[in-house]
Design an enzyme around this catalytic site. Structure first.
Site, short mmCIF file in Angstrom:
data_model
loop_
_atom_site.label_atom_id
_atom_site.label_comp_id
_atom_site.label_asym_id
_atom_site.label_seq_id
_atom_site.Cartn_x
_atom_site.Cartn_y
_atom_site.Cartn_z
N ASP A 1 -4.71 -7.26 -12.12
CA ASP A 1 -4.29 -6.03 -11.43
C ASP A 1 -3.10 -6.33 -10.52
O ASP A 1 -3.21 -6.40 -9.30
CB ASP A 1 -5.46 -5.47 -10.62
CG ASP A 1 -5.18 -4.08 -10.08
OD1 ASP A 1 -4.16 -3.49 -10.48
OD2 ASP A 1 -5.99 -3.59 -9.26
N SER B 1 -4.13 0.85 -1.92
CA SER B 1 -4.10 0.10 -3.18
C SER B 1 -2.70 -0.44 -3.41
O SER B 1 -1.71 0.24 -3.16
CB SER B 1 -4.48 1.01 -4.35
OG SER B 1 -5.86 1.17 -4.44
N HIS C 1 -2.77 -1.04 -11.21
CA HIS C 1 -3.40 0.28 -11.26
C HIS C 1 -2.63 1.33 -10.47
O HIS C 1 -2.93 2.52 -10.55
CB HIS C 1 -4.86 0.21 -10.78
CG HIS C 1 -5.05 0.12 -9.31
ND1 HIS C 1 -5.26 -1.07 -8.65
CD2 HIS C 1 -5.08 1.09 -8.36
CE1 HIS C 1 -5.41 -0.82 -7.35
NE2 HIS C 1 -5.30 0.47 -7.15
#
Length: 374
Positions: free
Chosen positions: A228, A321, A166
């Protein structure tokens, strides 16, 4: 930095092994050998007190390890070096943009995971200047033409970064921009020169992104963010220094038991609600998988995901992230075991963060690196 020096001293035992071709920091071709086998650099190392510029040159001369034994690209110390504790005005010389066969796989176990010393980090403590030298910041070109650093990652060899899918594709492209650059060796994002007391780090390495590979199974339409994970290929090779080193990948047979100690690191949001300009670290426990599944019923977590945290004020949220979930092996080697994927809130008691399990994607990581290094 001085933790690095202690490590360097303690590592001085005889290294047997075949030499390899390498390039010294001054650009000369030489051989990668044990420090004991390189008289010029060993003589420089014997100086007491050891000048900062010598420490820096030794670090830039390192070309691998055999266990804990450092190997150096052997050559004479430059006759004239400015003995200063400040960063050099130029970043360490980056490697060629040519294809190197050794970049077709993650760094070997004897050359990775050696620490020389929220998605944002809550409750974290400040790292040392040279701690977690594999940490990477991912930069994006915004619609205004500026560069915004929004995700993290880790260096796994001279040419490749491991991060979250992502952070490469999907909503981030519209919300932030296109991934264009990776910064390595950063400590304090507000300073041009990172120093602790009188010791200063090298200038960070800013390297253009050549290509990015999100896992083909990833879709940002899936609430559980399965698959992910992603790989970023750099346009030129990163130069290994005290402040830039690769991390090891976890063995795909390894187990992570509930309660096991793991770590996150990054430049994320602290308890005062602000992003930290300084690299932080945080110790977390592996969270019980069944309890984690119960917490995230709407997401249907899978066996390729790990839960960690769930302690008040201690978690990772959006700013980091793609950053690593890490563990230290009994022999002192650091491994990346997970990639920061998602969570609800930041540091909420009983609500762990969700991480992509690296062990479940070892084959994909290796195949992606091998097939793209052409």
């Amino acid at each position: 930095m001085w933790k690095s020096l202690v490590f360097f001293v303690s590592a001085l035992i005889w290294s047997f092994g075949s030499s390899q071709d390498c390039t010294t920091p001054t650009g000369s071709r030489s051989n990668c050998v044990s420090l004991y086998q390189c008289q010029p650099l060993y003589n420089a190392f014997e100086q007491r007190p050891l000048p900062t510029h010598v420490v820096s040159y030794l670090g830039r001369s390192q070309c691998g390890f055999e266990g804990y034994v450092p190997r150096v690209c052997c050559g004479p110390l430059p006759e004239e070096q400015e003995a200063t504790s400040a960063r050099p005005t130029q970043a360490p010389t980056q490697g060629s943009s040519d294809v190197f066969p050794e970049d077709s796989s993650p760094a070997p176990r004897n050359q990775c995971g050696i620490d020389t010393t929220g998605d944002r980090v809550y409750g974290g403590t400040i790292t040392d200047l040279d701690e977690f030298p594999w940490m990477a910041l991912l930069g994006y070109r915004t619609k205004k033409g500026t560069t915004s650093y929004q995700c993290g990652g880790v260096l796994v060899n001279h040419r490749y970064i491991l991060t979250a899918a992502h952070c490469i594709t999907g909503a981030i492209e519209q919300a932030v921009g296109t991934l264009i650059t990776v910064r390595l060796g950063e400590y304090d994002t507000q300073q041009d020169v990172d120093c602790i007391d009188s010791v200063c780090a090298d200038r960070p390495q800013e390297i253009r992104v050549a290509s990015a590979y999100p896992h083909p199974g990833y879709s940002d339409k899936n609430k559980n963010r399965q698959d992910d994970i992603g790989i970023v290929r750099l346009a030129t090779r990163a130069a290994y220094t005290y402040y830039v080193q690769p991390i090891c990948l976890i063995d795909n047979r390894a187990r992570l038991d509930t309660g096991s100690d793991v770590y996150v690191a990054g430049w994320g949001k602290t308890l005062n609600g602000r992003n930290s300009p300084i690299k932080l670290k945080l110790n977390l426990p592996i969270f019980n998988k069944q309890e984690c599944d119960d917490k995230h019923r709407g997401e249907v977590l899978s066996s390729v995901q790990i839960c960690a945290g769930g302690v008040f004020a201690e978690d990772a949220c959006r700013g980091d992230s793609g950053g690593p979930l890490m563990k230290k092996t009994p022999n002192g080697i650091w491994e990346v075991v997970g990639v920061v994927s998602f969570g609800y809130g930041c540091g909420r008691d009983g609500w762990p963060g969700v991480y992509t399990s690296v062990a479940r994607y070892i084959d994909w990581i290796q195949n992606t690196i091998a097939s793209s290094n052409v």
